[in-house]
Design a protein around this motif. Structure first.
Motif, mmCIF file in Angstrom:
data_model
loop_
_atom_site.group_PDB
_atom_site.id
_atom_site.type_symbol
_atom_site.label_atom_id
_atom_site.label_comp_id
_atom_site.label_asym_id
_atom_site.label_seq_id
_atom_site.Cartn_x
_atom_site.Cartn_y
_atom_site.Cartn_z
ATOM 1 N N ASP A 167 0.871 -1.176 0.000
ATOM 2 C CA ASP A 167 0.000 0.000 0.000
ATOM 3 C C ASP A 167 0.909 1.228 0.000
ATOM 4 O O ASP A 167 1.846 1.311 0.790
ATOM 5 C CB ASP A 167 -0.840 -0.059 1.296
ATOM 6 N N PRO A 168 0.630 2.195 -0.883
ATOM 7 C CA PRO A 168 1.488 3.386 -0.929
ATOM 8 C C PRO A 168 1.600 4.067 0.435
ATOM 9 O O PRO A 168 2.638 4.651 0.753
ATOM 10 C CB PRO A 168 0.769 4.304 -1.930
ATOM 11 N N ARG A 169 0.549 3.963 1.243
ATOM 12 C CA ARG A 169 0.576 4.650 2.540
ATOM 13 C C ARG A 169 1.577 4.046 3.509
ATOM 14 O O ARG A 169 1.883 4.650 4.539
ATOM 15 C CB ARG A 169 -0.828 4.618 3.161
ATOM 16 N N ASP A 170 2.085 2.847 3.189
ATOM 17 C CA ASP A 170 3.051 2.212 4.088
ATOM 18 C C ASP A 170 4.501 2.447 3.667
ATOM 19 O O ASP A 170 5.428 2.017 4.363
ATOM 20 C CB ASP A 170 2.804 0.697 4.162
ATOM 21 N N ARG A 192 0.076 3.087 -8.924
ATOM 22 C CA ARG A 192 0.293 4.105 -7.899
ATOM 23 C C ARG A 192 1.446 3.721 -6.981
ATOM 24 O O ARG A 192 2.294 4.541 -6.635
ATOM 25 C CB ARG A 192 -0.966 4.260 -7.040
#
Lengths: 337, 337, 337, 337
Positions: A167-170, A192
């Motif tokens: 996940d990009p948020r990680d 992404r």
């Protein structure tokens, strides 16, 4: 690009295709054969979706000549790339072994495994903290607690750390811990994620998608490289075919193919491809013999207790024996280990 | 679950496997054949990674009996599910057509296309605002501007809106505009995305991954449903095979298979599967004849100007003709349109 | 065999399945789970087409337990088989190299090639006299004239001869010349040919079909062995997948899989799999490292003049270099060359 | 044909390729791009193995422009071919149904089935006398006795007869009984068989190989047609993919593709593709909706007693119902039944 006209294409149709090509910024060179006319279109227009041409009356097919990737291509950079993973060089003379359990789970087994693989000659420790699992009912990873254990194991052994991001948020969190970030097979076309990893400047281990062509794999590398991050290591991990006696079919031919068309290093994951530990040793030797720059092998101090992929994990002693056999193979193909 | 022992397995090995099964919470029922012993293990233990058994001495193979998905299964819910998309029912008697361009790009063409497909009988308007593209050099979508145009087109035509989400961070934004959210083939195993869509309570159009088995596809639906969102529509869009005369191989057999093992509605995307508009009409008719609950078809007012997938888009008049032909087919299989 | 009943199967349905099994000669052992009932059926009934059971009311699936082949299985014969090809042993400690041109065509080049491969260490000379070609317009082989040249080359060099048979009517003729007969990939399921080769008592080189499973390949071996001819050498030559950068995907995992389930020797053909000579050397080394009992490599004294498969043929000097590199790899895995 | 040179190809290399092309009988038209040079080669040289060019220094790839088949191509013959099977026309307006059991075995069931399918509207009776079976332990067919029963059933019902030939030596015998000869999927590249059938002048039902491309399938037709026999009907019967929920994946897109590139009629076998009778009805309807010229369906008066493929056979009443549903579908696509 070559536009092949149908046998019965008229002069008018040929003219319209030429006009369209000129409008798209190409120079045209028609060749009139006895049966068919083809039109050569000169220009490097990766941005043009030239599939529009195939829909024009009288057009039979459109054949691209240029490869769709650029930065990842051997034509762009002729010498082999070497990726520096916190001091460990991947893509140079040395065949580099990444090893460790599928997932970081049990503290005791994990550190035990880390010490074993270090002693046997591995340079990079693998271990999943965020786990992509086919089933929502399966163990999903220890997340940040897993990352902390990875860092502790690095402290303890000096091994570098590779772990996966889903996940990009990680990315930011994982980058604080990992020396190299893995993009898993299922995320090879999570664009992404690729773009944000590309902006992060961490070395990337890019697994081949389970049904990706080599060209799509290099396009995924291009996504990362276009953002500025050129430290990409490719990882062949088996492709999906009709054969069911192994989990996937390890495509070792991908190694010489990648070496021909790209300058990026390529390593092999025999554990996920075969899905059973018995085939890991022969396929590891085969990968090194075929020219792989490294291996990523699942090792677990106690596979029977593993929450993830136990059956494909080597026990430490089997791994140790494999490492010494691999040295001879590496030497036979002019590499060291 | 059935554990098949090797021909020469000893009594001691059989005993150890039984003990392991009991430890995992199963009841055991060994069957002693002349050549082989098999052990039946009774219990519904989806959470147990029973692959550990295969690594035990004397074990030949482990055969699961239960399907790995539950909420998505026909056994869990025997009647067909109907998904309500802002008043349009998918999975009922009516065959529902989703239509529109691959990507929302040109304002004028987009509204023109929307009006055409509405008049021809489509119920839901498709159009990509966030586009997953194999090449980083290709058009990536208008993003929020695209979403706004979609909403405007809904206002204008009364069509419901479907559009794709590629990143969990966009779910909230897209949910404000869309009536149903599409998960694309490349993200079918983006598990974070599945989980967060599952928590969002918007209807979901879940495309089959390009090389996913039907079982993996239903496991992806299970990820969504387990979070509470049961409004999942499956979409067959072609699988990757060795055949190159179409972009992918449309697997229409998936329709009766899904209908047998699951209660979820299933629609078909003939446009992405074939990659060329000429094959869209015959494959659309075939899909409805095979029992599909709907179709998602690419239509563009001016395919030659499309920035994305022009060659596979139908022109409005071809689409109009297809729609009237489909009505007869739908009637022939007891459906309406 | 295990019969899995549907969740909602009635006692009556279970009883009927049991009766059917008893009629077919099995002993039955039902296991009543909380959700499902499964019925174990004991008996080795390879001749029964048990698929009839799957059509009975209440039956969910039928799972075979026994492998469908017997004579080819490791369970039938635990020690490795060694096939004697006129004095050359295949399947023993030595890795045996078969080499030569795709087709026997030009006299001069053929003898030149034969001498080269002999000097470089090959033991068996390959060369097609009857050529299966995808196109009816392609060169179809010199037939008996080709066989005579093969025999002459054997005379001259002492190499043993392998050549292909495509038609049962040619077996007798080819047997007069060849030391070992090749069944090509396209004929792996030409059952008449298999049966008549099986009756001929010549050693057989059985190529894997381009999309055959390992199980089907062993069933083809079983066809030959059941007629009395147990001198079967298997040959992996690449399988058809979606990947197009090589002609086929060489499935080297087939080597350890075959070694586990069968006692038959297995060699590898890297030339036909890759379709281009550049990948032949790395894949040959990989095959030996993975445990292959031999290799069959295309070598041509003048590939640019070859009427068949020139682009995948090694030139004599490249072959010579490969042979010396292979010796080191063979040594590293405990084999000789 | 287009020869694409590598980016860094020299003038000398380009010259040598041009010379080689001229030597092979082509006219050359080089196009000098900024990055790459490509050489157009004009001439219809199906007999030249142009792969030799790819091995020349500086050559990147060779792209054929002409299709490799000629007689089977739509370009050679623009109007649809109609094949006359003893008075039954295949490829015309009528959708023709071939039906009957997998194998001719039990006399009573066979005649019963024949009468049923006749009454339900089938025109051609299928039934195997020579059966290709994966296992040597399976029922291999009644051979000439089976042929006699087929002829008897024709006498009784007026149905025409289709049956398979596996061996060139049986062509003469089978031709005495059959109205049309079937080449099975496993023999699609049994080139001897194709050639001898080509010389026999009997109509041929040519099944697609389980992993054959549409191009290879048409090349197999070309083998037959080149010998003078142009009465070839193609039969799509499912291709091998990774999906296991059906025996094979029925590739219905092959219908519009074949219709575009060839003039030959094409029918569909939904029974062998799906492997289970439940999917036969939906896939039959889909095939007709997609434009198939006919269907070949397994029907058995008593599937539970069948020695071959019982589970995929329709019972007479299910078949009868399917036939009436198909009529509506046929009408909806402008065909009759």
């Amino acid at each position: 690009m070559i536009i092949v006209m149908k046998n019965y294409a008229t002069q008018q149709q040929i003219k319209e295709v030429e006009n369209k090509l000129i409008e798209l910024g190409f120079k045209t060179h028609p060749i009139y054969g006895e049966i068919k006319t083809v039109i050569g279109a000169v220009g490097d227009k990766r941005l043009v979706d030239t599939r529009v041409l195939i829909d024009m009356t009288g057009v039979d097919s459109v054949i691209p000549i240029m490869k769709p990737y650029k930065l990842a291509s051997r034509e762009y950079k002729q010498e082999d790339s070497i990726v520096d993973v916190s001091g460990v060089e991947v893509g140079g003379k040395e065949v580099v072994v990444f090893a460790g359990p599928c997932a970081v789970e049990n503290r005791e087994y994990f550190f035990e495994t880390a010490k074993y693989v270090k002693n046997a000659g591995a340079k990079i420790l693998r271990g999943g903290a965020f786990k992509p699992r086919t089933s929502p009912y399966a163990f999903q990873g220890l997340q940040e607690d897993g990352l902390k254990m990875l860092a502790e194991a690095r402290e303890m052994t000096g091994l570098k750390i590779v772990t996966e991001v889903m996940d990009p948020r990680d990315i930011e969190l994982v980058s604080e811990y990992a020396d190299i970030i893995q993009i898993g097979a299922r995320n090879m076309q999570n664009f992404r994620l690729l773009q944000e990893i590309g902006a992060s400047m961490k070395p990337v281990l890019l697994k081949r998608g389970i049904s990706s062509t080599i060209e799509e794999w290099l396009m995924a590398a291009e996504y990362i490289m276009l953002e500025g991050n050129t430290d990409v290591i490719l990882c062949e991990r088996g492709i999906r075919t009709y054969e069911t006696s192994t989990r996937n079919t390890l495509d070792l031919s991908a190694i010489p193919v990648v070496k021909e068309v790209s300058h990026l290093p390529v390593i092999v994951d025999p554990s996920h491809a075969s899905g059973t530990w018995k085939y890991v040793s022969p396929m590891s030797k085969a990968a090194v013999a075929a020219g792989a720059d490294g291996l990523i092998i699942e090792v677990h101090a106690n596979p029977e207790k593993a929450l993830c992929d136990g059956p494909q994990s080597l026990k430490p002693d089997t791994f140790g024996q494999l490492m010494s056999e691999l040295q001879v193979i590496a030497g036979a193909v002019g590499r060291s280990m």
